[in-house]
Scaffold this motif. Structure first.
Motif, PDB file in Angstrom:
ATOM      1  N   ALA A 150       0.825  -1.215   0.000  1.00 53.86           N
ATOM      2  CA  ALA A 150       0.000   0.000   0.000  1.00 53.86           C
ATOM      3  C   ALA A 150       0.857   1.262   0.000  1.00 53.86           C
ATOM      4  O   ALA A 150       0.591   2.210  -0.743  1.00 53.86           O
ATOM      5  N   ARG A 151       1.914   1.276   0.811  1.00 53.76           N
ATOM      6  CA  ARG A 151       2.742   2.476   0.955  1.00 53.76           C
ATOM      7  C   ARG A 151       3.456   2.848  -0.343  1.00 53.76           C
ATOM      8  O   ARG A 151       3.567   4.017  -0.692  1.00 53.76           O
ATOM      9  N   PHE A 152       3.964   1.842  -1.047  1.00 56.84           N
ATOM     10  CA  PHE A 152       4.758   2.112  -2.245  1.00 56.84           C
ATOM     11  C   PHE A 152       4.030   1.794  -3.544  1.00 56.84           C
ATOM     12  O   PHE A 152       4.640   1.855  -4.615  1.00 56.84           O
ATOM     13  N   ALA A 153       2.760   1.453  -3.452  1.00 57.08           N
ATOM     14  CA  ALA A 153       1.937   1.152  -4.640  1.00 57.08           C
ATOM     15  C   ALA A 153       2.597   0.089  -5.516  1.00 57.08           C
ATOM     16  O   ALA A 153       2.765   0.271  -6.720  1.00 57.08           O
ATOM     17  N   VAL A 154       2.990  -1.017  -4.868  1.00 59.85           N
ATOM     18  CA  VAL A 154       3.573  -2.141  -5.591  1.00 59.85           C
ATOM     19  C   VAL A 154       2.719  -3.373  -5.329  1.00 59.85           C
ATOM     20  O   VAL A 154       1.899  -3.398  -4.409  1.00 59.85           O
ATOM     21  N   SER A 155       2.922  -4.392  -6.127  1.00 60.20           N
ATOM     22  CA  SER A 155       2.167  -5.622  -5.934  1.00 60.20           C
ATOM     23  C   SER A 155       2.553  -6.270  -4.609  1.00 60.20           C
ATOM     24  O   SER A 155       3.644  -6.030  -4.077  1.00 60.20           O
ATOM     25  N   LEU A 156       1.673  -7.100  -4.114  1.00 62.03           N
ATOM     26  CA  LEU A 156       1.959  -7.826  -2.882  1.00 62.03           C
ATOM     27  C   LEU A 156       3.177  -8.727  -3.082  1.00 62.03           C
ATOM     28  O   LEU A 156       4.012  -8.870  -2.183  1.00 62.03           O
ATOM     29  N   ARG A 157       3.294  -9.274  -4.266  1.00 56.32           N
ATOM     30  CA  ARG A 157       4.443 -10.128  -4.579  1.00 56.32           C
ATOM     31  C   ARG A 157       5.759  -9.346  -4.481  1.00 56.32           C
ATOM     32  O   ARG A 157       6.742  -9.813  -3.921  1.00 56.32           O
ATOM     33  N   GLN A 158       5.778  -8.131  -5.058  1.00 58.22           N
ATOM     34  CA  GLN A 158       6.988  -7.309  -4.996  1.00 58.22           C
ATOM     35  C   GLN A 158       7.260  -6.870  -3.565  1.00 58.22           C
ATOM     36  O   GLN A 158       8.407  -6.870  -3.113  1.00 58.22           O
ATOM     37  N   ALA A 159       6.227  -6.506  -2.839  1.00 58.64           N
ATOM     38  CA  ALA A 159       6.405  -6.101  -1.450  1.00 58.64           C
ATOM     39  C   ALA A 159       7.002  -7.250  -0.641  1.00 58.64           C
ATOM     40  O   ALA A 159       7.870  -7.037   0.208  1.00 58.64           O
ATOM     41  N   ARG A 160       6.560  -8.465  -0.927  1.00 56.48           N
ATOM     42  CA  ARG A 160       7.097  -9.632  -0.212  1.00 56.48           C
ATOM     43  C   ARG A 160       8.587  -9.807  -0.519  1.00 56.48           C
ATOM     44  O   ARG A 160       9.356 -10.224   0.344  1.00 56.48           O
ATOM     45  N   ARG A 161       9.006  -9.466  -1.747  1.00 58.94           N
ATOM     46  CA  ARG A 161      10.437  -9.545  -2.079  1.00 58.94           C
ATOM     47  C   ARG A 161      11.251  -8.597  -1.200  1.00 58.94           C
ATOM     48  O   ARG A 161      12.334  -8.942  -0.726  1.00 58.94           O
ATOM     49  N   TYR A 162      10.737  -7.375  -1.000  1.00 52.90           N
ATOM     50  CA  TYR A 162      11.426  -6.420  -0.130  1.00 52.90           C
ATOM     51  C   TYR A 162      11.523  -6.969   1.297  1.00 52.90           C
ATOM     52  O   TYR A 162      12.563  -6.860   1.944  1.00 52.90           O
ATOM     53  N   VAL A 163      10.435  -7.572   1.767  1.00 51.22           N
ATOM     54  CA  VAL A 163      10.420  -8.148   3.109  1.00 51.22           C
ATOM     55  C   VAL A 163      11.416  -9.303   3.196  1.00 51.22           C
ATOM     56  O   VAL A 163      12.145  -9.431   4.190  1.00 51.22           O
ATOM     57  N   ASP A 164      11.465 -10.127   2.172  1.00 62.38           N
ATOM     58  CA  ASP A 164      12.399 -11.265   2.176  1.00 62.38           C
ATOM     59  C   ASP A 164      13.854 -10.790   2.250  1.00 62.38           C
ATOM     60  O   ASP A 164      14.661 -11.355   2.989  1.00 62.38           O
ATOM     61  N   VAL A 165      14.180  -9.756   1.483  1.00 63.33           N
ATOM     62  CA  VAL A 165      15.545  -9.210   1.521  1.00 63.33           C
ATOM     63  C   VAL A 165      15.847  -8.670   2.913  1.00 63.33           C
ATOM     64  O   VAL A 165      16.909  -8.928   3.479  1.00 63.33           O
ATOM     65  N   ALA A 166      14.895  -7.942   3.481  1.00 64.16           N
ATOM     66  CA  ALA A 166      15.091  -7.362   4.813  1.00 64.16           C
ATOM     67  C   ALA A 166      15.210  -8.442   5.878  1.00 64.16           C
ATOM     68  O   ALA A 166      16.024  -8.324   6.801  1.00 64.16           O
ATOM     69  N   SER A 167      14.437  -9.515   5.741  1.00 63.51           N
ATOM     70  CA  SER A 167      14.473 -10.547   6.772  1.00 63.51           C
ATOM     71  C   SER A 167      15.757 -11.372   6.701  1.00 63.51           C
ATOM     72  O   SER A 167      16.223 -11.888   7.705  1.00 63.51           O
ATOM     73  N   SER A 168      16.348 -11.459   5.520  1.00 61.83           N
ATOM     74  CA  SER A 168      17.570 -12.250   5.409  1.00 61.83           C
ATOM     75  C   SER A 168      18.835 -11.434   5.655  1.00 61.83           C
ATOM     76  O   SER A 168      19.855 -11.978   6.065  1.00 61.83           O
ATOM     77  N   GLY A 169      18.780 -10.128   5.415  1.00 60.42           N
ATOM     78  CA  GLY A 169      20.003  -9.340   5.544  1.00 60.42           C
ATOM     79  C   GLY A 169      19.853  -8.057   6.323  1.00 60.42           C
ATOM     80  O   GLY A 169      20.818  -7.313   6.497  1.00 60.42           O
ATOM     81  N   GLY A 170      18.668  -7.735   6.763  1.00 62.95           N
ATOM     82  CA  GLY A 170      18.467  -6.490   7.505  1.00 62.95           C
ATOM     83  C   GLY A 170      18.474  -5.275   6.589  1.00 62.95           C
ATOM     84  O   GLY A 170      18.201  -5.373   5.393  1.00 62.95           O
ATOM     85  N   ARG A 171      18.834  -4.179   7.153  1.00 60.92           N
ATOM     86  CA  ARG A 171      18.842  -2.919   6.394  1.00 60.92           C
ATOM     87  C   ARG A 171      19.975  -2.908   5.372  1.00 60.92           C
ATOM     88  O   ARG A 171      20.970  -3.592   5.550  1.00 60.92           O
ATOM     89  N   VAL A 172      19.787  -2.110   4.332  1.00 61.53           N
ATOM     90  CA  VAL A 172      20.808  -1.971   3.297  1.00 61.53           C
ATOM     91  C   VAL A 172      21.280  -0.522   3.258  1.00 61.53           C
ATOM     92  O   VAL A 172      20.574   0.388   3.690  1.00 61.53           O
ATOM     93  N   VAL A 173      22.457  -0.312   2.750  1.00 60.53           N
ATOM     94  CA  VAL A 173      23.046   1.024   2.660  1.00 60.53           C
ATOM     95  C   VAL A 173      22.349   1.809   1.548  1.00 60.53           C
ATOM     96  O   VAL A 173      22.166   1.292   0.440  1.00 60.53           O
ATOM     97  N   VAL A 174      21.966   3.023   1.858  1.00 62.07           N
ATOM     98  CA  VAL A 174      21.370   3.909   0.856  1.00 62.07           C
ATOM     99  C   VAL A 174      22.512   4.581   0.113  1.00 62.07           C
ATOM    100  O   VAL A 174      23.342   5.259   0.720  1.00 62.07           O
ATOM    101  N   PRO A 175      22.597   4.364  -1.212  1.00 55.36           N
ATOM    102  CA  PRO A 175      23.717   4.948  -1.956  1.00 55.36           C
ATOM    103  C   PRO A 175      23.624   6.471  -2.014  1.00 55.36           C
ATOM    104  O   PRO A 175      22.545   7.043  -1.951  1.00 55.36           O
ATOM    105  N   GLU A 176      24.788   7.084  -2.124  1.00 50.84           N
ATOM    106  CA  GLU A 176      24.820   8.537  -2.268  1.00 50.84           C
ATOM    107  C   GLU A 176      24.201   8.950  -3.598  1.00 50.84           C
ATOM    108  O   GLU A 176      24.301   8.236  -4.592  1.00 50.84           O
ATOM    109  N   THR A 177      23.601  10.122  -3.606  1.00 46.24           N
ATOM    110  CA  THR A 177      23.080  10.688  -4.841  1.00 46.24           C
ATOM    111  C   THR A 177      24.252  11.012  -5.755  1.00 46.24           C
ATOM    112  O   THR A 177      25.289  11.506  -5.294  1.00 46.24           O
ATOM    113  N   THR A 178      24.111  10.737  -7.023  1.00 45.87           N
ATOM    114  CA  THR A 178      25.179  11.029  -7.973  1.00 45.87           C
ATOM    115  C   THR A 178      24.741  12.131  -8.930  1.00 45.87           C
ATOM    116  O   THR A 178      23.548  12.372  -9.118  1.00 45.87           O
ATOM    117  N   VAL A 179      25.710  12.803  -9.508  1.00 45.26           N
ATOM    118  CA  VAL A 179      25.464  13.835 -10.508  1.00 45.26           C
ATOM    119  C   VAL A 179      26.406  13.601 -11.681  1.00 45.26           C
ATOM    120  O   VAL A 179      27.465  12.990 -11.530  1.00 45.26           O
TER     121      VAL A 179
END
Length: 115
Positions: free
Chosen positions: A38-67
């Motif tokens: 609901a928050r990101f307007a993605v399918s439940l399947r895609q949202a579950r992928r994000y949850v799976d990544v988070a559950s197996s590895g925790g938080r990920v590093v947010v890359p710096e903005t590039t120019v």
């Protein structure tokens, strides 16, 4: 949920980290996927992928903005950079960013070779 585009690395990290925060807060996996969908307007399947990544590895590093930063280099140097990046399996941007970062750190420490 219909534009079917891939998100950039920053947006991906934001979504995985949102999933990690939900899981860290004790939200069950299924409910976390529903919230993300609901928050990101993605399918439940895609949202579950994000949850799976988070559950197996925790938080990920947010890359710096590039120019985009255009410079002119001697052709021989540009060729050497391209060749080196290819040999290392790296991008030209990552190679140049690292080299310039190292140079600037050295310059701040007073260790420049250009004197």
């Amino acid at each position: 949920m219909g534009d079917r585009r891939r998100v950039g690395a920053g947006e991906y990290a934001e979504r995985v980290n949102a999933a990690a925060r939900l899981l860290e807060g004790g939200v069950p996996v299924v409910d976390a996927a529903l919230v993300l969908s609901a928050r990101f307007a993605v399918s439940l399947r895609q949202a579950r992928r994000y949850v799976d990544v988070a559950s197996s590895g925790g938080r990920v590093v947010v890359p710096e903005t590039t120019v985009v930063f255009t410079v002119k280099l001697p052709a021989v140097l540009a060729d050497r950079i391209r060749d080196d990046a290819r040999l290392r399996g790296a991008t030209i941007s990552s190679l140049v960013a690292r080299a310039l970062g190292d140079f600037l750190a050295s310059a701040r420490a007073g260790n420049t070779e250009d004197g």
